[in-house]
Write a protein that holds these residues in place. Structure first.
Motif, PDB file in Angstrom:
ATOM      1  N   ALA A  80     107.496  35.790  40.700  1.00 58.66           N
ATOM      2  CA  ALA A  80     106.868  35.007  39.623  1.00 58.66           C
ATOM      3  C   ALA A  80     105.524  34.453  40.081  1.00 58.66           C
ATOM      4  CB  ALA A  80     107.800  33.875  39.197  1.00 58.66           C
ATOM      5  N   GLU A  81     105.482  33.940  41.286  1.00 62.32           N
ATOM      6  CA  GLU A  81     104.214  33.398  41.793  1.00 62.32           C
ATOM      7  C   GLU A  81     103.168  34.496  41.968  1.00 62.32           C
ATOM      8  OE1 GLU A  81     102.406  30.967  45.649  1.00 62.32           O
ATOM      9  OE2 GLU A  81     104.570  30.917  45.261  1.00 62.32           O
ATOM     10  N   ALA A  82     103.600  35.658  42.445  1.00 66.39           N
ATOM     11  CA  ALA A  82     102.660  36.780  42.602  1.00 66.39           C
ATOM     12  C   ALA A  82     102.100  37.209  41.257  1.00 66.39           C
ATOM     13  CB  ALA A  82     103.355  37.952  43.295  1.00 66.39           C
ATOM     14  N   ALA A  83     102.932  37.169  40.219  1.00 67.26           N
ATOM     15  CA  ALA A  83     102.477  37.556  38.883  1.00 67.26           C
ATOM     16  C   ALA A  83     101.437  36.588  38.349  1.00 67.26           C
ATOM     17  CB  ALA A  83     103.663  37.617  37.917  1.00 67.26           C
ATOM     18  N   VAL A  84     101.534  35.337  38.743  1.00 68.48           N
ATOM     19  CA  VAL A  84     100.604  34.312  38.263  1.00 68.48           C
ATOM     20  C   VAL A  84      99.330  34.274  39.097  1.00 68.48           C
ATOM     21  CG1 VAL A  84     100.306  31.815  38.008  1.00 68.48           C
ATOM     22  CG2 VAL A  84     102.417  32.898  37.238  1.00 68.48           C
ATOM     23  N   THR A  85      99.478  34.460  40.391  1.00 65.86           N
ATOM     24  CA  THR A  85      98.320  34.293  41.286  1.00 65.86           C
ATOM     25  C   THR A  85      97.628  35.599  41.635  1.00 65.86           C
ATOM     26  OG1 THR A  85      99.720  34.486  43.267  1.00 65.86           O
ATOM     27  CG2 THR A  85      99.418  32.275  42.329  1.00 65.86           C
ATOM     28  N   GLY A  86      98.282  36.733  41.411  1.00 71.09           N
ATOM     29  CA  GLY A  86      97.688  38.002  41.826  1.00 71.09           C
ATOM     30  C   GLY A  86      97.745  38.224  43.323  1.00 71.09           C
ATOM     31  N   ASN A  87      98.683  37.567  43.982  1.00 73.27           N
ATOM     32  CA  ASN A  87      98.794  37.651  45.440  1.00 73.27           C
ATOM     33  C   ASN A  87      99.657  38.863  45.818  1.00 73.27           C
ATOM     34  OD1 ASN A  87      99.409  37.300  48.177  1.00 73.27           O
ATOM     35  ND2 ASN A  87      99.410  35.069  48.012  1.00 73.27           N
ATOM     36  N   LYS A  88      99.000  39.960  46.185  1.00 68.07           N
ATOM     37  CA  LYS A  88      99.726  41.181  46.545  1.00 68.07           C
ATOM     38  C   LYS A  88     100.528  41.001  47.830  1.00 68.07           C
ATOM     39  CE  LYS A  88      96.658  44.582  44.363  1.00 68.07           C
ATOM     40  NZ  LYS A  88      95.839  45.800  44.575  1.00 68.07           N
ATOM     41  N   ASP A  89      99.985  40.230  48.757  1.00 70.80           N
ATOM     42  CA  ASP A  89     100.707  40.007  50.013  1.00 70.80           C
ATOM     43  C   ASP A  89     102.046  39.324  49.755  1.00 70.80           C
ATOM     44  OD1 ASP A  89      98.468  41.050  51.237  1.00 70.80           O
ATOM     45  OD2 ASP A  89      97.655  39.114  51.849  1.00 70.80           O
ATOM     46  N   LEU A  90     102.036  38.348  48.859  1.00 73.28           N
ATOM     47  CA  LEU A  90     103.276  37.659  48.519  1.00 73.28           C
ATOM     48  C   LEU A  90     104.259  38.612  47.861  1.00 73.28           C
ATOM     49  CD1 LEU A  90     104.767  34.933  48.428  1.00 73.28           C
ATOM     50  CD2 LEU A  90     103.751  34.558  46.174  1.00 73.28           C
ATOM     51  N   ALA A  91     103.764  39.502  47.018  1.00 68.36           N
ATOM     52  CA  ALA A  91     104.646  40.467  46.351  1.00 68.36           C
ATOM     53  C   ALA A  91     105.321  41.382  47.374  1.00 68.36           C
ATOM     54  CB  ALA A  91     103.849  41.290  45.344  1.00 68.36           C
ATOM     55  N   VAL A  92     104.572  41.836  48.364  1.00 59.70           N
ATOM     56  CA  VAL A  92     105.156  42.678  49.409  1.00 59.70           C
ATOM     57  C   VAL A  92     106.199  41.892  50.205  1.00 59.70           C
ATOM     58  CG1 VAL A  92     104.689  43.909  51.563  1.00 59.70           C
ATOM     59  CG2 VAL A  92     103.185  44.236  49.593  1.00 59.70           C
ATOM     60  N   ALA A  93     105.874  40.641  50.527  1.00 61.99           N
ATOM     61  CA  ALA A  93     106.826  39.802  51.255  1.00 61.99           C
ATOM     62  C   ALA A  93     108.101  39.599  50.439  1.00 61.99           C
ATOM     63  CB  ALA A  93     106.188  38.457  51.597  1.00 61.99           C
ATOM     64  N   ALA A  94     107.955  39.478  49.124  1.00 60.82           N
ATOM     65  CA  ALA A  94     109.130  39.334  48.253  1.00 60.82           C
ATOM     66  C   ALA A  94     110.012  40.564  48.336  1.00 60.82           C
ATOM     67  CB  ALA A  94     108.680  39.099  46.810  1.00 60.82           C
ATOM     68  N   LEU A  95     109.388  41.726  48.334  1.00 55.60           N
ATOM     69  CA  LEU A  95     110.156  42.968  48.389  1.00 55.60           C
ATOM     70  C   LEU A  95     110.891  43.109  49.711  1.00 55.60           C
ATOM     71  CD1 LEU A  95     110.943  45.489  46.881  1.00 55.60           C
ATOM     72  CD2 LEU A  95     108.831  46.573  47.641  1.00 55.60           C
ATOM     73  N   VAL A  97     105.729  51.685  48.943  1.00 59.68           N
ATOM     74  CA  VAL A  97     106.203  51.741  47.555  1.00 59.68           C
ATOM     75  C   VAL A  97     105.415  50.775  46.682  1.00 59.68           C
ATOM     76  CG1 VAL A  97     108.063  50.004  47.660  1.00 59.68           C
ATOM     77  CG2 VAL A  97     108.285  51.970  46.151  1.00 59.68           C
ATOM     78  N   PHE A  98     105.032  49.635  47.230  1.00 56.87           N
ATOM     79  CA  PHE A  98     104.232  48.683  46.458  1.00 56.87           C
ATOM     80  C   PHE A  98     102.890  49.296  46.074  1.00 56.87           C
ATOM     81  CE2 PHE A  98     101.072  45.351  46.007  1.00 56.87           C
ATOM     82  CZ  PHE A  98     101.678  44.510  45.083  1.00 56.87           C
ATOM     83  N   ASP A  99     102.218  49.899  47.034  1.00 57.95           N
ATOM     84  CA  ASP A  99     100.900  50.493  46.751  1.00 57.95           C
ATOM     85  C   ASP A  99     101.010  51.611  45.723  1.00 57.95           C
ATOM     86  OD1 ASP A  99      99.641  48.754  48.461  1.00 57.95           O
ATOM     87  OD2 ASP A  99      99.587  50.142  50.159  1.00 57.95           O
ATOM     88  N   GLU A 100     102.044  52.428  45.844  1.00 57.83           N
ATOM     89  CA  GLU A 100     102.176  53.545  44.903  1.00 57.83           C
ATOM     90  C   GLU A 100     102.504  53.052  43.490  1.00 57.83           C
ATOM     91  OE1 GLU A 100     104.426  57.885  44.502  1.00 57.83           O
ATOM     92  OE2 GLU A 100     104.436  56.813  46.425  1.00 57.83           O
ATOM     93  N   LEU A 101     103.360  52.045  43.396  1.00 58.27           N
ATOM     94  CA  LEU A 101     103.689  51.502  42.080  1.00 58.27           C
ATOM     95  C   LEU A 101     102.507  50.758  41.467  1.00 58.27           C
ATOM     96  CD1 LEU A 101     107.356  50.342  42.730  1.00 58.27           C
ATOM     97  CD2 LEU A 101     106.629  51.995  41.008  1.00 58.27           C
ATOM     98  N   CYS A 102     101.727  50.083  42.299  1.00 59.19           N
ATOM     99  CA  CYS A 102     100.513  49.424  41.803  1.00 59.19           C
ATOM    100  C   CYS A 102      99.569  50.443  41.177  1.00 59.19           C
ATOM    101  CB  CYS A 102      99.793  48.708  42.942  1.00 59.19           C
ATOM    102  SG  CYS A 102     100.205  46.970  43.104  1.00 59.19           S
ATOM    103  N   GLU A 103      99.371  51.531  41.865  1.00 50.49           N
ATOM    104  CA  GLU A 103      98.466  52.569  41.361  1.00 50.49           C
ATOM    105  C   GLU A 103      99.016  53.182  40.075  1.00 50.49           C
ATOM    106  OE1 GLU A 103      95.176  54.930  41.014  1.00 50.49           O
ATOM    107  OE2 GLU A 103      95.497  53.294  42.449  1.00 50.49           O
ATOM    108  N   ALA A 104     100.314  53.381  40.025  1.00 50.91           N
ATOM    109  CA  ALA A 104     100.935  54.001  38.845  1.00 50.91           C
ATOM    110  C   ALA A 104     100.829  53.111  37.613  1.00 50.91           C
ATOM    111  CB  ALA A 104     102.400  54.309  39.134  1.00 50.91           C
ATOM    112  N   HIS A 105     100.807  51.796  37.813  1.00 54.79           N
ATOM    113  CA  HIS A 105     100.858  50.861  36.681  1.00 54.79           C
ATOM    114  C   HIS A 105      99.614  49.997  36.549  1.00 54.79           C
ATOM    115  CE1 HIS A 105     105.020  51.903  36.002  1.00 54.79           C
ATOM    116  NE2 HIS A 105     105.399  51.476  37.183  1.00 54.79           N
TER     117      HIS A 105
END
Length: 471
Positions: A402-417, A432-440
């Motif tokens: 949720a925080e990554a979605a609000v702040t745009g913090n990719k590092d936090l999103a990877v840490a969440a995963l 997988v994060f980088d590939e999904l980011c590119e796909a979407h």
């Protein structure tokens, strides 16, 4: 005589806006409102979609109009691509949309499996990216609601419900949100069947989160019968236990269930039988494609049925879609708020001390008394050590996403995963994060500008604050 005792014709008419009105689930929603019309007179039902969903909206909307006409009710069903028109003056707003439609889910599931991860739309990498696509749109809807229907309730069953509800409660001023799932309803029906009683006699205590909860007590006619229910559960064959259509039925050992002293929701198969679930998903992928591809075929068949001008009821085949009772749960919650029923339902709400082991501000899934003022959670107290660890893990994951979605913090999103048990490798999480980011990238405004260039975190925060009043 109070309004509660008056007939439907004497009540204040209700306006409902359904975002994602072209969904294949909509006939169940319409059926629910038709059945409850005497107590909950919906006079205006606005089905809203976007340009890409126009054809589906027209097809399912036509069926909805035929259903209402066949019922002989004065309910107006409006079809529109203008969300603001639909929201103006609404009493309730229901959300059931999918950003990027099923093609986006197909990418989530395929890419996750390619990297050896479970690809399921509400869990792990796939669930995270569905949340990252959905939260900006939910915030945009709330911005419109603040202006056009500030007193309305937002009833959300857009997945992943837990992360979406968490984001709204933590990062907006909008607190009139109820998250819904069909899992608790299915479990209550299952328990009633095992115990050979009417479901209306059964009340459960839920401890946990959306798609990640445990039944920790069962009351029949107000008396706790949990130990009896637990032992009954341990003696039943797996095919009688019931599971969701998108989850492989894997029996848990009696040792596990008795050790937990709780009945896990079937989605916990992904966490308690990760290896077996992954093997099953990979096998299904080779034979039939990912789950989203199967669903896409089912949906295509449903919409062919919906086109039939002679059809004026919800077709039985809708149950094959895998989300039976979602829409009916929404109708039940709305009816209970309108009529101040005080009945018990199972929803996602702000914790407020209901589960003392979880943050006050966070979303939890629990039993609530539904009143005219909304859901009132029934206290659970402290989680037992047997179930606390896995729930705390997922709550951390939800909060970080949720925080990554609000702040745009990719590092936090990877840490969440990496923090999620379904991903056991930092290196794989990054890949997988980088590939999904590119796909979407077209659906990730927190990470990308309109021209596809990456945003920095300060830009993402500024964009989000324009979309919604942040708390």
């Amino acid at each position: 005589m109070t309004e509660k005792n008056l007939g439907a014709e004497a009540r204040r008419p209700i306006k409902i806006a359904t975002i994602g009105g072209g969904s294949s689930y909509t006939p169940e929603l319409v059926e629910g409102f038709i059945r409850r019309y005497d107590s909950c007179p919906v006079r205006e039902l606005w089905l809203v979609d976007i340009e890409e969903g126009r054809e589906k909206l027209e097809i399912v909307g036509g069926l909805a109009q035929r259903m209402v006409e066949a019922a002989g009710l004065p309910m107006e069903v409006h079809l529109t691509l203008d969300r603001r028109e639909a929201l103006a003056g609404a009493d309730f707003v229901t959300t059931q949309f999918r950003v990027g439609q099923l093609d986006a889910r197909i990418k989530d599931e395929r890419i996750a499996l390619k990297h050896g991860l479970i690809g399921q739309e509400t869990n792990g990498a796939a669930g995270m990216f569905k949340a990252l696509r959905t939260i900006p749109v939910i915030f945009d809807i709330i911005r419109d609601m603040e202006e056009l229907c500030p007193d309305a309730w937002l009833v959300n069953f857009t997945n992943p419900v837990g992360i979406v509800t968490e984001a709204v409660l933590r990062y907006t001023n909008w607190k009139k949100i109820i998250g819904l799932c069909n899992c608790p309803i299915s479990m209550r029906f299952g328990i009633a069947k095992w115990m050979d009683v009417d479901p209306d006699r059964v009340r459960m205590e839920l401890s946990g989160l959306n798609h990640h909860f445990f039944v920790t007590d069962v009351f029949i006619d107000g008396k706790s019968r949990f130990d009896e229910v637990l032992e009954r559960y341990c003696t039943l064959p797996v095919e009688e236990l019931g599971t969701m259509k998108n989850i492989m039925a894997i029996p848990w050992s009696n040792r596990l269930v008795r050790g937990l002293h709780a009945i896990p929701v079937s989605y916990l198969n992904y966490y308690f039988s990760t290896r077996e679930e992954l093997e099953g998903l990979e096998k299904d992928y080779q034979e039939h494609g990912v789950r989203a591809e199967v669903v896409k075929k089912v949906e295509a068949e449903l919409f062919e049925l919906y086109k039939d001008a002679e059809l004026h009821v919800k077709p039985k085949q809708l149950e094959e879609r895998g989300g039976a009772h979602y829409s009916d749960a929404a109708c039940s919650v709305i009816d209970s708020i309108v009529n101040d029923r005080g009945d018990v339902q199972y929803v996602d709400v702000q914790n407020k001390g209901t589960v003392t082991s979880l943050p006050y501000e966070s979303a939890v899934e629990c039993a609530c008394v539904i009143t005219g003022d909304g859901p009132k959670p029934i206290s659970v107290g402290e989680l037992s050590p047997a179930i606390s660890g896995t729930i705390q893990m997922i709550k951390s994951f939800e909060r970080m996403v949720a925080e990554a979605a609000v702040t745009g913090n990719k590092d936090l999103a990877v840490a969440a995963l990496v923090a999620n048990k379904l991903c056991d490798s930092d290196a794989v999480a990054n890949e997988v994060f980088d590939e999904l980011c590119e796909a979407h990238k077209d659906y990730l405004p927190e990470f990308y500008n309109a021209d596809g260039t990456p945003r920095d975190e300060s830009e993402a925060r500024a964009v989000t604050s324009q979309v919604c009043s942040l708390a």
